[in-house]
Enzyme design. Structure first.
Site, PDB file in Angstrom:
ATOM      1  N   SER A 191      86.469   3.784  50.021  1.00  0.00           N
ATOM      2  CA  SER A 191      87.290   3.686  51.231  1.00  0.00           C
ATOM      3  C   SER A 191      86.642   4.335  52.454  1.00  0.00           C
ATOM      4  CB  SER A 191      88.662   4.325  50.977  1.00  0.00           C
ATOM      5  OG  SER A 191      88.526   5.703  50.686  1.00  0.00           O
TER       6      SER A 191
ATOM      7  N   LYS B  78      97.398   8.558  53.203  1.00  0.00           N
ATOM      8  CA  LYS B  78      96.369   8.686  54.228  1.00  0.00           C
ATOM      9  C   LYS B  78      96.981   8.723  55.629  1.00  0.00           C
ATOM     10  CE  LYS B  78      92.762   6.449  51.463  1.00  0.00           C
ATOM     11  NZ  LYS B  78      91.888   5.275  51.306  1.00  0.00           N
TER      12      LYS B  78
END
Length: 818
Positions: A710, A753
């Site tokens: 990511s 996140k």
């Protein structure tokens, strides 16, 4: 082969003898044997299990043809022979090396031939001799010998040793039942210290080697010392045996006395019309078995065990095991069920009173209650709450039990490595116990509680078994209606139990176990949610625990927000609760000491109460230079921001990667560099001299391992910022996987996140286009305060990360001309 028939000692080598009829010695008196002249050559007769001492009379058996021949020769000659002990009494055939070198010269007094061609003879020891040399081996052994004279020192020490040995041996005769009392008279009448030592040694229950040592002691003083040591050792053994015999006798007398008293007690109870204790106990257990309403199989086992118990003596060790097992059977809640609170509105109110948010969990419980209201025999759900520490997974279990009106039991599985902790031990083991499931049900007294298995992801496994495998049956609705605990040994129905497990991570849970549970994720809280939780729940709780009132302390909303942002950085609220408790303790101290009557906690006072701030937003400072990008990472604590730095130095075009990066993350960096070099013009990069520079990508917090795809777009943006010599906007963070074609692929953990970005002060988040659907899980207030940009390709990110206008003047030139 010669065996002793008067004493039972070891011998070492077999020999041979010859059959003889009944022959009486020519000596008129046995004492005259001492005065016979001992020849220097004589036949040697190995003796297997005794040592014959001078002056002693012994009866020996002669069995082999070889020994019979020797005996016939002795009787036909001077009747002398050498009696020597074998070193190993098990040997059937011996040679001179298997015999001791020192022996006893003896004279045959009498021989009797037996019907089986064997013979018995009576011999008397005459003197100690040494076998110098064997001069004949067939048909029997014959040797030259040297007669050994005793060395006698007629001094006080010898006299003292002799008296001491005689006194001790007389005491020993009184203690040893195998020694006749007549020996005392014989010992008293012996006036020779040499003869005394030999007589005592011949009657001691010692081995051949010890007797041989006495025989080989020519010095009478030394011989007496050895005999005294042997007597002392034998006395210790006899004293211990006497003590043990006395204890056994006392125990037997005690048992007989108890039996007599019990019989008397039984007669008295019968006279008074009272039943005996055993009958009363059996009657009570029978009543409890009926009242427990066990299923047929369990009831049959209980009655069988009760029948065994009634026949056992109460002093038996098995009695306690059987009684404990029956106590467990009758104590289990076979038919005890609590009534559920099926009022959905009341259950919702109870859940909201204890916990804020957690909508997924609350909705699932309310759904269960709704179905239970329509279908009475519904099986209990098996839920798994997964989330970071401090998000309320354990406490919500107690809240659920209160809301639906059930009892609550919690078992911590952290560090459990033994399968028997779940299934129990078999009753054959000493100290056996049922497993934690059955123990929990007995303790709570209900067969439908809310049963929480805490920290299921912390289970271990070793040589004692795998507890996770044992949980497969417990957490399977198709199997747990007949759960078999090893100790219980009869099925127990767990289908009515509502099992709730908790975990911080799903990865450590075995797939088969994970498949049996309905997973509900409990993500971290936003700052606004934490403010509400602190005001609604935490502050009232801490005030109560610290003895404070609302009039004595007040915490402003801005101060709460500062505590959340500057003193804690977590997905849950556990550290936040600690900081509030810290403030309460400081205020309680001031009030208790009389310094203040009330305190208003403002943002300005936090430094005095909690010390310097522990966390601060690094985003603005860390992205003020070109080559630094802010990424987003998922962690087991909920999520965090990730700073990725890129720099260059003269070199040969290498790409260096540091910061404890995993293989997947390294490959993402390689892909980002390859994409940038292939699309320089499209990305607006004028730099061309890649072969003259090395590039270094570093992710700080190097002690923490990092991996995953990511961060691909973040590393790409850090390199692009470095090559364009343009810093990235400080309020922008990003996440996504990059491909060689520049596509941005979706990643996981979007909610965590995003919340991490909000905590760090980020206002713009760049996400992959295919993650747009995951934004539904993000709290509404976060979506209102933050801007989300969804991209499919890397080049779409450039206007966002650098702004619409790039700065015309650069503060610092990164690349110098080659």
């Amino acid at each position: 082969m010669v065996q002793d028939h008067m004493t039972n000692h070891e011998g070492k080598d077999p020999s041979e003898a010859k059959d003889t009829e009944v022959i009486v010695s020519n000596t008129e008196d046995n004492d005259k044997a001492d005065k016979l002249k001992i020849p220097i050559e004589m036949p040697v007769l190995p003796v297997r299990d005794t040592v014959v001492f001078p002056g002693m009379v012994a009866a020996l058996s002669v069995v082999t043809e070889r020994d019979i021949k020797l005996l016939n020769h002795v009787l036909a000659a001077n009747r002398f022979l050498a009696l020597v002990a074998q070193k190993d009494k098990e040997l059937k055939v011996v040679n001179p090396s298997a015999l001791y070198d020192y022996a006893t010269a003896a004279v045959v007094l009498q021989m009797i031939r037996m019907p089986d061609n064997s013979a018995k003879m009576l011999v008397q020891g005459v003197s100690r001799i040494k076998l110098d040399e064997y001069i004949q081996t067939e048909p029997y052994y014959k040797a030259k010998v040297t007669v050994l004279e005793d060395i006698i020192e007629n001094d006080m020490e010898t006299e003292a040793l002799a008296r001491n040995a005689a006194d001790q041996f007389i005491r020993m005769i009184s203690m040893a039942p195998s020694l006749p009392e007549e020996l005392k008279i014989a010992i008293v009448n012996v006036d020779s210290p040499s003869r005394l030592a030999d007589m005592i040694a011949s009657h001691l229950n010692i081995g051949i080697p010890e007797k041989q040592q006495v025989l080989e002691a020519f010095n009478v003083k030394v011989r007496l010392q050895r005999v005294t040591a042997l007597i002392t050792s034998e006395m210790e053994v006899l004293e211990m045996a006497t003590k043990i015999q006395s204890q056994v006798k006392n125990e037997m007398e005690k048992g007989q006395r108890e039996y007599y008293l019990r019989q008397q007690l039984k007669a008295i109870q019968e006279e008074l019309g009272e039943g005996d204790e055993r009958a009363v106990e059996v009657k009570e257990l029978t009543k409890k078995i009926e009242e427990a309403k066990m299923p047929p199989e369990a009831k049959k086992e209980a009655e069988r065990e009760l029948s065994r118990l009634a026949k056992m003596p109460s002093a038996s060790a098995e009695y306690t095991v059987s009684r404990t097992y029956l106590d467990l059977l009758v104590a289990l809640p076979w038919a005890i069920t609590t009534t559920d609170n099926l009022d959905i509105q009341m259950a919702r109110k109870a859940l909201d009173e204890d916990h804020y948010d957690l909508e997924k969990v609350k909705e699932r419980i309310l759904e269960y209650l709704a179905v239970r209201k329509l279908k009475q025999d519904m099986k209990g759900p098996i839920l798994c709450f997964v989330g970071p520490p401090g998000t309320g997974k354990t406490s919500v279990g107690m809240s659920i039990a209160r809301a639906i009106g059930r009892k609550f039991v919690r078992v911590s599985l952290g560090g459990v490595r033994d399968e028997a902790e779940i299934r129990g031990h078999r009753r054959t083991y000493i100290g056996a116990l049922p497993g934690r499931i059955i123990q929990g049900l007995r303790k709570v007294g209900s067969n439908n509680p809310v049963f929480m298995l805490d920290e299921i992801d912390k289970l271990g496994a070793d040589f004692r078994g795998d507890p996770a495998a044992a949980l497969l049956e417990v957490l399977d609705p198709e199997q747990n209606h007949a759960f078999a605990d090893h100790y219980l040994d009869v099925p127990f129905d767990l289908s009515k139990v509502m099992f709730i497990t908790t975990a911080n991570l799903l990865d450590p849970i075995p797939p088969a176990l994970k498949d049996r549970m309905e997973v509900l994720e409990l993500p971290g809280y936003t700052a606004e949610e934490k403010v509400f939780i602190v005001k609604q729940f935490t502050i009232p709780k801490e005030l109560k625990e610290h003895g404070l009132t609302k009039e004595q302390i007040s915490i402003e909303d801005d101060a709460i927000g500062t505590i959340i942002s500057d003193y804690t950085r977590e997905a849950g609220i556990r550290n936040l609760e600690r900081e509030i408790a810290h403030i309460c303790r400081r205020v309680a101290k001031d009030i208790a000491s009389g310094e203040k009557k009330s305190v208003i906690v403002t943002t300005d006072r936090l430094h005095n109460l909690l010390g310097p701030i522990k966390f601060f937003s690094e985003a603005a400072e860390r992205t003020s230079e070109a080559g630094v990008a802010t990424g987003l990472a998922w962690t087991q604590a909920g999520g965090d921001i990730l700073f990725i730095e890129a720099t260059s130095m003269p070199g040969t075009g290498k790409l260096l990667l540091t910061g404890q990066l995993g293989e997947v993350m390294k490959e993402s960096a390689q892909a980002a560099m390859s994409y940038i070099r292939a699309k320089l013009t499209k990305l607006g990069i004028t730099f061309k001299d890649f072969n003259k520079y090395d590039f270094h990508i570093h992710i700080p917090a190097g002690a923490i391992p990092k991996d995953g795809p990511s961060a691909g777009v973040t590393m790409a943006m850090a390199l692009i910022s470095l090559l364009k010599e343009t810093p990235i906007l400080s309020n922008v963070a990003m996440t996504g996987e990059i491909t060689l074609r520049g596509r941005v692929l979706p990643v996981g953990g979007i909610k965590e996140k995003v919340l991490a970005a909000k905590r760090a002060g980020i206002t713009t988040v760049i996400l992959p286009k295919r993650n747009e659907k995951d934004l539904v899980e993000v709290p509404e207030n976060a979506k209102k305060e933050m801007k989300f940009v969804f991209v499919e390709k890397v080049d779409e990110m450039l206007p966002i990360v650098f702004g619409t206008k790039e700065p015309a003047v650069k503060k610092k030139r990164i690349f110098s001309k080659a």
